[in-house]
Design an enzyme around this catalytic site. Structure first.
Site, mmCIF file in Angstrom:
data_model
loop_
_atom_site.group_PDB
_atom_site.id
_atom_site.type_symbol
_atom_site.label_atom_id
_atom_site.label_comp_id
_atom_site.label_asym_id
_atom_site.label_seq_id
_atom_site.Cartn_x
_atom_site.Cartn_y
_atom_site.Cartn_z
ATOM 1 N N ASN A 175 0.858 -1.186 0.000
ATOM 2 C CA ASN A 175 0.000 0.000 0.000
ATOM 3 C C ASN A 175 0.902 1.246 0.000
ATOM 4 O O ASN A 175 1.712 1.432 0.909
ATOM 5 C CB ASN A 175 -0.898 -0.044 1.243
ATOM 6 C CG ASN A 175 -1.824 1.143 1.314
ATOM 7 O OD1 ASN A 175 -1.392 2.284 1.146
ATOM 8 N ND2 ASN A 175 -3.087 0.905 1.563
ATOM 9 N N ASP A 221 -0.123 4.485 -0.055
ATOM 10 C CA ASP A 221 -0.812 5.722 0.354
ATOM 11 C C ASP A 221 0.116 6.718 1.044
ATOM 12 O O ASP A 221 0.008 7.930 0.847
ATOM 13 C CB ASP A 221 -1.937 5.396 1.359
ATOM 14 C CG ASP A 221 -3.081 4.656 0.724
ATOM 15 O OD1 ASP A 221 -3.127 4.547 -0.510
ATOM 16 O OD2 ASP A 221 -3.941 4.165 1.482
ATOM 17 N N HIS A 222 1.019 6.191 1.901
ATOM 18 C CA HIS A 222 1.793 7.127 2.719
ATOM 19 C C HIS A 222 2.966 7.769 1.988
ATOM 20 O O HIS A 222 3.578 8.709 2.505
ATOM 21 C CB HIS A 222 2.171 6.480 4.051
ATOM 22 C CG HIS A 222 0.927 6.174 4.826
ATOM 23 N ND1 HIS A 222 0.023 7.155 5.153
ATOM 24 C CD2 HIS A 222 0.389 5.016 5.254
ATOM 25 C CE1 HIS A 222 -1.008 6.611 5.783
ATOM 26 N NE2 HIS A 222 -0.809 5.310 5.853
ATOM 27 N N ARG A 274 3.716 18.908 1.893
ATOM 28 C CA ARG A 274 4.206 20.153 1.303
ATOM 29 C C ARG A 274 3.383 20.567 0.080
ATOM 30 O O ARG A 274 3.765 21.494 -0.624
ATOM 31 C CB ARG A 274 5.664 19.976 0.860
ATOM 32 C CG ARG A 274 6.650 19.829 2.011
ATOM 33 C CD ARG A 274 7.208 21.191 2.405
ATOM 34 N NE ARG A 274 8.003 21.121 3.602
ATOM 35 C CZ ARG A 274 9.324 21.294 3.637
ATOM 36 N NH1 ARG A 274 9.990 21.511 2.544
ATOM 37 N NH2 ARG A 274 9.952 21.248 4.787
ATOM 38 N N HIS A 334 -5.484 3.779 -1.844
ATOM 39 C CA HIS A 334 -6.830 4.088 -1.354
ATOM 40 C C HIS A 334 -7.199 5.509 -1.771
ATOM 41 O O HIS A 334 -6.615 6.471 -1.285
ATOM 42 C CB HIS A 334 -6.828 3.959 0.180
ATOM 43 C CG HIS A 334 -8.169 4.143 0.825
ATOM 44 N ND1 HIS A 334 -8.364 3.946 2.163
ATOM 45 C CD2 HIS A 334 -9.385 4.491 0.321
ATOM 46 C CE1 HIS A 334 -9.635 4.171 2.466
ATOM 47 N NE2 HIS A 334 -10.270 4.515 1.357
ATOM 48 N N ARG A 361 -9.300 8.111 -1.065
ATOM 49 C CA ARG A 361 -10.246 8.502 -0.015
ATOM 50 C C ARG A 361 -11.158 9.616 -0.499
ATOM 51 O O ARG A 361 -10.770 10.414 -1.350
ATOM 52 C CB ARG A 361 -9.472 8.985 1.222
ATOM 53 C CG ARG A 361 -8.997 7.849 2.091
ATOM 54 C CD ARG A 361 -8.420 8.368 3.399
ATOM 55 N NE ARG A 361 -8.228 7.283 4.330
ATOM 56 C CZ ARG A 361 -9.129 6.911 5.240
ATOM 57 N NH1 ARG A 361 -10.263 7.565 5.359
ATOM 58 N NH2 ARG A 361 -8.884 5.898 6.038
ATOM 59 N N ARG A 395 -7.043 12.877 1.022
ATOM 60 C CA ARG A 395 -5.957 13.327 1.915
ATOM 61 C C ARG A 395 -4.584 12.842 1.458
ATOM 62 O O ARG A 395 -3.577 13.396 1.829
ATOM 63 C CB ARG A 395 -6.218 12.897 3.347
ATOM 64 C CG ARG A 395 -6.125 11.408 3.567
ATOM 65 C CD ARG A 395 -6.190 11.068 5.022
ATOM 66 N NE ARG A 395 -7.536 11.165 5.537
ATOM 67 C CZ ARG A 395 -7.957 10.484 6.608
ATOM 68 N NH1 ARG A 395 -7.117 9.712 7.266
ATOM 69 N NH2 ARG A 395 -9.183 10.591 7.036
ATOM 70 N N HIS A 396 -4.526 11.768 0.675
ATOM 71 C CA HIS A 396 -3.221 11.348 0.136
ATOM 72 C C HIS A 396 -3.320 11.058 -1.360
ATOM 73 O O HIS A 396 -2.939 11.890 -2.169
ATOM 74 C CB HIS A 396 -2.583 10.205 0.940
ATOM 75 C CG HIS A 396 -3.504 9.139 1.476
ATOM 76 N ND1 HIS A 396 -4.375 8.448 0.672
ATOM 77 C CD2 HIS A 396 -3.651 8.642 2.732
ATOM 78 C CE1 HIS A 396 -5.027 7.562 1.410
ATOM 79 N NE2 HIS A 396 -4.637 7.660 2.667
ATOM 80 N N GLU A 401 -8.306 0.520 -3.260
ATOM 81 C CA GLU A 401 -9.124 0.492 -2.048
ATOM 82 C C GLU A 401 -10.105 1.637 -2.141
ATOM 83 O O GLU A 401 -9.707 2.759 -2.507
ATOM 84 C CB GLU A 401 -8.208 0.764 -0.850
ATOM 85 C CG GLU A 401 -8.039 -0.400 0.060
ATOM 86 C CD GLU A 401 -7.229 0.021 1.259
ATOM 87 O OE1 GLU A 401 -7.636 0.931 1.983
ATOM 88 O OE2 GLU A 401 -6.156 -0.562 1.431
ATOM 89 N N THR A 432 -6.845 6.092 10.060
ATOM 90 C CA THR A 432 -6.719 4.992 9.105
ATOM 91 C C THR A 432 -7.998 4.171 9.189
ATOM 92 O O THR A 432 -8.815 4.414 10.083
ATOM 93 C CB THR A 432 -5.458 4.142 9.419
ATOM 94 O OG1 THR A 432 -5.361 3.087 8.452
ATOM 95 C CG2 THR A 432 -5.511 3.518 10.813
ATOM 96 N N THR A 433 -8.177 3.219 8.262
ATOM 97 C CA THR A 433 -9.417 2.436 8.250
ATOM 98 C C THR A 433 -9.587 1.699 9.576
ATOM 99 O O THR A 433 -8.805 0.813 9.903
ATOM 100 C CB THR A 433 -9.385 1.422 7.073
ATOM 101 O OG1 THR A 433 -8.914 2.107 5.926
ATOM 102 C CG2 THR A 433 -10.771 0.873 6.806
ATOM 103 N N GLU A 493 -10.807 -9.637 2.448
ATOM 104 C CA GLU A 493 -9.566 -9.316 3.156
ATOM 105 C C GLU A 493 -9.922 -9.171 4.623
ATOM 106 O O GLU A 493 -10.789 -8.367 4.981
ATOM 107 C CB GLU A 493 -8.950 -8.019 2.614
ATOM 108 C CG GLU A 493 -7.677 -7.656 3.371
ATOM 109 C CD GLU A 493 -6.959 -6.431 2.803
ATOM 110 O OE1 GLU A 493 -7.182 -6.072 1.628
ATOM 111 O OE2 GLU A 493 -6.178 -5.828 3.567
ATOM 112 N N HIS A 542 -3.595 -4.904 7.668
ATOM 113 C CA HIS A 542 -3.785 -3.744 8.544
ATOM 114 C C HIS A 542 -2.965 -3.873 9.818
ATOM 115 O O HIS A 542 -3.131 -4.814 10.575
ATOM 116 C CB HIS A 542 -5.245 -3.488 8.920
ATOM 117 C CG HIS A 542 -5.472 -2.034 9.252
ATOM 118 N ND1 HIS A 542 -5.147 -1.502 10.462
ATOM 119 C CD2 HIS A 542 -5.918 -1.012 8.489
ATOM 120 C CE1 HIS A 542 -5.408 -0.203 10.444
ATOM 121 N NE2 HIS A 542 -5.861 0.122 9.258
ATOM 122 N N GLY A 543 -2.044 -2.927 9.986
ATOM 123 C CA GLY A 543 -1.239 -2.880 11.202
ATOM 124 C C GLY A 543 -0.128 -3.917 11.260
ATOM 125 O O GLY A 543 0.549 -4.055 12.274
ATOM 126 N N GLY A 583 1.245 -1.513 4.381
ATOM 127 C CA GLY A 583 1.627 -0.187 3.929
ATOM 128 C C GLY A 583 2.526 0.533 4.908
ATOM 129 O O GLY A 583 3.750 0.631 4.727
#
Ligand code: PXP
Length: 236
Positions: A6, A8-9, A17, A42, A44, A48-49, A69, A99-100, A150, A190-191, A212
């Site tokens: 993932n 996203d980050h 920035r 994802h 969203r 946001r990303h 996603e 996060t989700t 999932e 996740h996590g 991710g």
């Protein structure tokens, strides 16, 4: 075991920035060439990303499976139908969450999910549902007629005590067994991180882990030495 990355980050860093780097598609190609079996992003509702431009480029350049996603909001479903990623993973979405936070409530959204499923499958998009390791939700996914799910590993990954971790690990294992008995393909995520992933990777029946945050965090640290040396060489 397949690994979905993932990204996203990478986009989260860019948005700090509001600039042009780091480029998510660049990260996707690096992950792909390092052996990632799929790329996950994802889109969203609050953007946001990841944004529309990112998913369009990803769709064009990613050669492994591209897994989008997404929530079941109408405009997002519309975008997915036009984009036609290889796979869509439906997730619940709250504006204020970091996060989700949990899995989809398949039982409570059966009718909407039927409509979304029909729309996405009509476009040839494979469909997965992100759900908690809960037998009732797995049963509802089967009734809905999806072929894959999932499982949300957050309760296991975020457990604060060894006792809780054991309890939620057992919950995960029994959810995998339940889903496999119903003939579903099972993914999980996740996590998950470098400390808690091994036990999950050993669960028979899980085909793919989607990770991710911990990989992007580790990349920042293991890549820092080279980044500093490159800058030092440039200015010397
Ligand atoms: N799978 C799904 C469906 C997710 O929503 C997320 C988080 O975006 C992940 C996997 C990856 O979670 P993490 O970033 O904690 O590894």
């Amino acid at each position: 075991m397949e690994l979905g990355i993932n990204i996203d980050h990478i986009a989260t860093l860019r948005q700090l920035r509001l600039g042009t780097e780091p480029e998510p598609a660049f990260a996707a190609l690096v992950a792909q060439s390092a052996g990632a079996d799929s790329i996950v992003a994802h889109l969203r509702e609050d953007r946001r990303h990841i944004n529309e431009r990112d998913i369009e480029i990803l769709k064009e350049v990613v050669r492994v499976k591209f897994n989008l996603e997404m929530s079941i909001a109408k405009d997002i479903v519309e975008i997915a139908c036009c984009l036609k990623p290889d796979q869509a993973t439906l997730v619940p979405e709250k504006r204020k969450e970091l996060t989700t936070e949990g899995g989809l409530d398949v039982i409570g959204n059966l009718n909407t999910l039927k409509t979304v499923k029909n729309r996405l499958e009509k476009q040839g998009i494979a469909l997965s549902l992100f759900i908690d390791p809960d037998k009732k939700q797995i049963g509802a996914a089967k009734i809905l007629g999806v072929k894959m799910i999932e499982l949300h590993t957050g309760r296991y990954a975020d457990a604060k005590t060894a006792q809780d971790q054991k309890k939620y690990f057992r919950e995960l294992v029994s959810a995998v067994t339940c889903a496999k008995n119903k003939g579903l393909r099972v993914f999980a995520g996740h996590g998950l991180n470098y400390y808690n992933v091994s036990r999950v990777a050993k669960i028979k029946g899980i085909e793919e882990l989607n990770i991710g945050y911990s990989i992007i965090c580790r990349a920042a640290l293991v890549g820092l030495e080279r980044a500093v040396k490159e800058m030092k060489a440039l200015i010397s």
